[in-house]
Write a protein that holds these residues in place. Structure first.
Motif, short mmCIF file in Angstrom:
data_model
loop_
_atom_site.label_atom_id
_atom_site.label_comp_id
_atom_site.label_asym_id
_atom_site.label_seq_id
_atom_site.Cartn_x
_atom_site.Cartn_y
_atom_site.Cartn_z
N LEU A 138 0.69 -0.97 0.04
CA LEU A 138 0.02 -0.09 0.06
C LEU A 138 0.96 1.33 0.03
CD1 LEU A 138 -2.56 -1.12 2.77
CD2 LEU A 138 -2.56 -1.89 0.41
N SER A 139 0.48 2.33 -0.46
CA SER A 139 1.25 3.54 -0.86
C SER A 139 0.48 4.74 -0.26
CB SER A 139 1.53 3.84 -2.19
OG SER A 139 2.36 4.80 -2.38
N CYS A 140 1.50 5.57 0.29
CA CYS A 140 0.87 6.89 0.96
C CYS A 140 1.74 7.96 0.68
CB CYS A 140 0.82 6.81 2.58
SG CYS A 140 0.58 8.22 3.53
N SER A 141 1.33 9.04 0.26
CA SER A 141 1.77 10.26 -0.14
C SER A 141 1.34 11.30 0.73
CB SER A 141 1.49 10.92 -1.67
OG SER A 141 2.21 9.69 -2.57
N PRO A 142 2.40 11.72 1.58
CA PRO A 142 2.12 12.88 2.53
C PRO A 142 1.72 14.23 2.13
CG PRO A 142 4.45 12.38 2.74
CD PRO A 142 3.80 11.39 1.56
N ILE A 143 1.42 15.15 2.98
CA ILE A 143 1.24 16.31 2.75
C ILE A 143 2.67 17.05 2.47
CG2 ILE A 143 0.52 18.67 3.60
CD1 ILE A 143 -1.74 17.26 4.98
N SER A 144 2.74 17.92 1.37
CA SER A 144 4.06 18.25 1.35
C SER A 144 4.71 19.10 2.34
CB SER A 144 3.84 19.30 0.10
OG SER A 144 5.04 20.12 -0.24
N PHE B 235 10.12 8.56 9.97
CA PHE B 235 10.45 9.99 10.17
C PHE B 235 12.01 9.93 9.14
CE2 PHE B 235 10.46 14.43 11.25
CZ PHE B 235 11.56 14.62 11.36
N SER B 236 12.00 10.84 8.09
CA SER B 236 13.31 10.76 7.65
C SER B 236 13.83 9.49 7.00
CB SER B 236 14.16 11.69 8.24
OG SER B 236 13.65 12.82 7.93
N GLU B 237 13.10 8.67 6.74
CA GLU B 237 13.41 7.35 6.13
C GLU B 237 13.60 6.17 7.25
OE1 GLU B 237 15.56 7.36 2.42
OE2 GLU B 237 16.09 9.15 2.86
N GLN C 286 10.16 4.14 4.06
CA GLN C 286 9.81 5.44 3.79
C GLN C 286 11.01 5.93 2.71
OE1 GLN C 286 10.13 8.64 6.70
NE2 GLN C 286 8.47 9.92 5.75
N PHE C 287 10.46 6.93 1.70
CA PHE C 287 11.56 7.07 0.43
C PHE C 287 12.03 8.67 1.15
CE2 PHE C 287 10.88 3.39 -1.84
CZ PHE C 287 9.49 3.09 -1.58
N SER C 288 13.06 8.90 0.33
CA SER C 288 13.46 10.43 0.77
C SER C 288 12.61 11.41 0.41
CB SER C 288 14.87 10.50 -0.41
OG SER C 288 14.67 10.44 -1.61
N ASN C 289 11.40 11.31 -0.39
CA ASN C 289 10.55 12.38 -0.58
C ASN C 289 9.47 12.05 0.19
OD1 ASN C 289 9.15 9.95 -1.41
ND2 ASN C 289 8.78 10.73 -3.74
N SER C 290 9.61 11.40 1.54
CA SER C 290 8.46 11.10 2.66
C SER C 290 7.34 10.41 2.17
CB SER C 290 8.08 12.51 3.08
OG SER C 290 9.28 13.33 3.55
N ARG C 291 7.36 9.71 0.85
CA ARG C 291 6.41 8.93 0.48
C ARG C 291 6.58 7.64 1.25
NH1 ARG C 291 5.01 5.00 -3.19
NH2 ARG C 291 7.30 4.79 -4.08
N SER C 292 5.50 6.74 1.56
CA SER C 292 5.70 5.81 2.58
C SER C 292 4.76 4.73 1.84
CB SER C 292 5.39 6.10 4.00
OG SER C 292 5.36 4.69 4.76
N GLU C 293 5.43 3.29 1.88
CA GLU C 293 4.90 2.11 1.54
C GLU C 293 4.60 1.24 2.77
OE1 GLU C 293 5.89 1.84 -3.12
OE2 GLU C 293 6.80 0.28 -1.66
N MET C 294 3.67 0.50 2.99
CA MET C 294 3.59 -0.55 3.85
C MET C 294 3.41 -1.88 3.10
SD MET C 294 -0.09 -0.78 6.20
CE MET C 294 0.09 -2.37 6.19
N ASN C 295 3.83 -3.09 3.68
CA ASN C 295 3.81 -4.40 3.05
C ASN C 295 3.28 -5.15 3.99
OD1 ASN C 295 5.08 -6.98 2.41
ND2 ASN C 295 4.81 -6.01 0.59
N VAL C 296 2.11 -6.18 3.41
CA VAL C 296 1.63 -7.26 4.37
C VAL C 296 2.16 -8.46 3.57
CG1 VAL C 296 -0.03 -8.21 5.85
CG2 VAL C 296 -0.04 -5.64 5.29
#
Lengths: 112, 111
Positions: free
Chosen positions: B21-27, B50-52, B68-78
């Motif tokens: 699943l993917s999540c893009s945070p507020i800028s 926080f900060s990867e 979490q990636f360097s652009n703050s986008r995050s993924e979770m895996n199950v």
């Protein structure tokens, strides 16, 4: 560790009547306290929060809540219910970190 | 400012499969948290990045992981999905610890 208890899983009010949702918390440090609302098939929307300062906090849509440290409570009120207030409401606590602990939720129905 | 976005919004998987699943945070928000919502267990904290770096973790088995990636986008895996993993998975982003903004969630159904 923090925890939240919401009294009453369902509350039914008449349109125009007072809405009162009860929340008690436990925390080992001065907490941050929140109320969120969730409409069907949606995420959580912040209604209001208490962090420091004034213990009576006002939020969106006419809601307010009072932090009472002696009673470890943070009850949510709205003087006059509107049909659009029908939703599920969650009280949450954090110990000033980024982890929220939620209550079980209270579903509000509004009768015409 | 755009809000928190989550993709996909709905997902159907079968037992034993894995899901991301993917999540893009507020800028500008560098903290991303994940929560699981089920009728039986309610809203439960999964983890926060926080900060990867994972800074906090809830009480879930190792099948649940995130990054979490360097652009703050995050993924979770199950991995190795179970029927009980069916839930609404919510992502929240924060600038400060006193407020979290939630996305609309991803509804996962495991058959």
């Amino acid at each position: 560790a923090q925890s939240v208890t919401q009294l009453g899983s369902h509350v039914s009010v008449s349109e125009g009547a007072l809405v009162l949702l009860r929340c008690n918390y436990s925390s080992s440090v001065p907490p941050y306290l929140f109320w969120y609302v969730q409409y069907p098939n949606q995420g959580l929307q912040l209604l209001l929060k208490y962090t420091t300062g004034a213990t009576l906090v006002k939020g969106i849509n006419g809601f307010e809540a009072e932090f009472k440290k002696s009673e470890t409570s943070f009850h949510l009120t709205k003087p006059s219910a509107h049909m659009s207030d029908a939703a599920e409401y969650f009280c949450a606590v954090s110990e000033r970190d980024y982890k929220l602990s939620f209550g079980a939720g209270t579903t509000v129905t509004v009768r015409a | 400012k755009a809000g928190v976005t989550q993709t996909p919004r709905y997902l159907i998987k079968t037992r034993g499969q894995q899901v991301t699943l993917s999540c893009s945070p507020i800028s500008g928000h560098r903290s991303v948290s994940w929560y699981q919502q089920t009728p039986g267990q309610g809203l439960q904290f999964l983890f926060e990045y926080f900060s990867e770096t994972q800074r906090n973790k809830g009480n879930f088995p190792g099948r649940f992981s995130g990054r979490q990636f360097s652009n703050s986008r995050s993924e979770m895996n199950v991995s190795t999905l179970e029927l009980g993993d069916s839930a609404l998975y919510l992502c929240a982003s924060s600038l400060f610890s006193n407020e979290q903004f939630f996305g609309p969630g991803t509804r996962l159904t495991v058959l």
